[in-house]
Design a protein around this motif. Structure first.
Motif, PDB file in Angstrom:
ATOM      1  N   LEU A   1       0.595  -1.112  -0.007  1.00 17.23           N
ATOM      2  CA  LEU A   1       0.033   0.069  -0.018  1.00 17.23           C
ATOM      3  C   LEU A   1       0.914   1.088  -0.049  1.00 17.23           C
ATOM      4  N   THR A   2       2.031   1.170   0.787  1.00 18.27           N
ATOM      5  CA  THR A   2       2.901   2.448   0.672  1.00 18.27           C
ATOM      6  C   THR A   2       3.711   2.559  -0.515  1.00 18.27           C
ATOM      7  N   VAL A   3       4.064   1.487  -0.972  1.00 13.63           N
ATOM      8  CA  VAL A   3       4.650   1.568  -2.301  1.00 13.63           C
ATOM      9  C   VAL A   3       3.748   2.063  -3.526  1.00 13.63           C
ATOM     10  N   ALA A   4       2.289   1.613  -3.304  1.00 10.58           N
ATOM     11  CA  ALA A   4       1.383   2.053  -4.265  1.00 10.58           C
ATOM     12  C   ALA A   4       1.227   3.748  -4.300  1.00 10.58           C
ATOM     13  N   THR A   5       1.281   4.152  -3.020  1.00 10.82           N
ATOM     14  CA  THR A   5       1.323   5.596  -3.013  1.00 10.82           C
ATOM     15  C   THR A   5       2.518   6.465  -3.430  1.00 10.82           C
ATOM     16  N   PHE A   6       3.666   5.697  -3.070  1.00 11.42           N
ATOM     17  CA  PHE A   6       4.958   6.166  -3.874  1.00 11.42           C
ATOM     18  C   PHE A   6       4.645   6.329  -5.326  1.00 11.42           C
TER      19      PHE A   6
ATOM     20  N   TYR B   1       4.804   9.201  -8.003  1.00  5.75           N
ATOM     21  CA  TYR B   1       5.714   9.462  -9.232  1.00  5.75           C
ATOM     22  C   TYR B   1       4.836   9.675 -10.455  1.00  5.75           C
ATOM     23  N   LEU B   2       3.798   9.217 -10.430  1.00  7.58           N
ATOM     24  CA  LEU B   2       2.792   9.328 -11.661  1.00  7.58           C
ATOM     25  C   LEU B   2       2.523  10.815 -11.767  1.00  7.58           C
ATOM     26  N   LEU B   3       2.332  11.527 -10.666  1.00  7.51           N
ATOM     27  CA  LEU B   3       1.974  12.943 -10.386  1.00  7.51           C
ATOM     28  C   LEU B   3       3.187  13.968 -10.404  1.00  7.51           C
TER      29      LEU B   3
END
Length: 183
Positions: free
Chosen positions: A79-84, A88-90
């Motif tokens: 979940l944390t890596v998904a927020t990273f 990155y996308l933004l």
């Protein structure tokens, strides 16, 4: 814990004030770069890149190493890596967006902490909830979790715990079998 789950407008305003104070106190981190473990978790982690499949977040450790590899750290925080990855996308590799996400998440935790205090102290005890929330918002123990990007795992943990606990209390308060007994 008090059986009356409703939160007063004063408690909501107290939570918003604590959110604002937390954001103000940690706003100085917005100009910081990446440091220490941020380099491995953000700059060198290929799982954050758009070409990497999202399913890798479920197979790899926090640092982007496959879990089955002997050299894996075995720290599993998808979940944390998904927020990273969303950062990155933004924002690409611009650290300001990563720090802003941590500051906003900490502010949300502070808001929820005030709501938890309202459950403990009672909805009319606005000042104790506000004081506890302000102390929580500015306490230096949170510095590493908020200002270091990889500390987001700790902030998300606090956020999800508070959401779960408050939701449980709300369920117990309205459950006809428990008659609002709580914990």
């Amino acid at each position: 814990l008090h059986n009356n789950f409703t939160i007063s407008n004063s408690q909501t305003l107290s939570g918003i004030a604590c959110f604002a104070v937390a954001a103000l106190v940690y706003s100085n981190s917005l100009s910081c770069g990446f440091c220490f473990d941020d380099h491995s978790a953000i700059l060198e982690n290929v799982d954050l890149r758009p070409g990497s499949p999202w399913s890798n977040l479920l197979r790899n450790d926090f640092w982007g190493t496959p879990m089955h590899v002997e050299g894996s750290h075995k720290s599993y925080r998808p979940l944390t890596v998904a927020t990273f990855r969303l950062n990155y996308l933004l924002h690409g590799l611009e650290p300001t967006g990563y720090h802003l996400a941590n500051v906003l998440l900490h502010g949300a935790v502070c808001f929820l902490y005030v709501q938890l205090c309202a459950l403990v102290f009672g909805r009319e005890a606005v000042w104790p909830s506000l004081m506890a929330g302000l102390l929580f918002a500015v306490h230096p123990i949170h510095t590493e979790a908020v200002t270091g990007v990889v500390g987001r795992a700790d902030v998300i943990c606090g956020l999800l715990f508070l959401i779960s606990f408050i939701s449980y209390q709300k369920f117990v308060a309205v459950s006809p079998t428990n008659k609002g007994s709580g914990l």
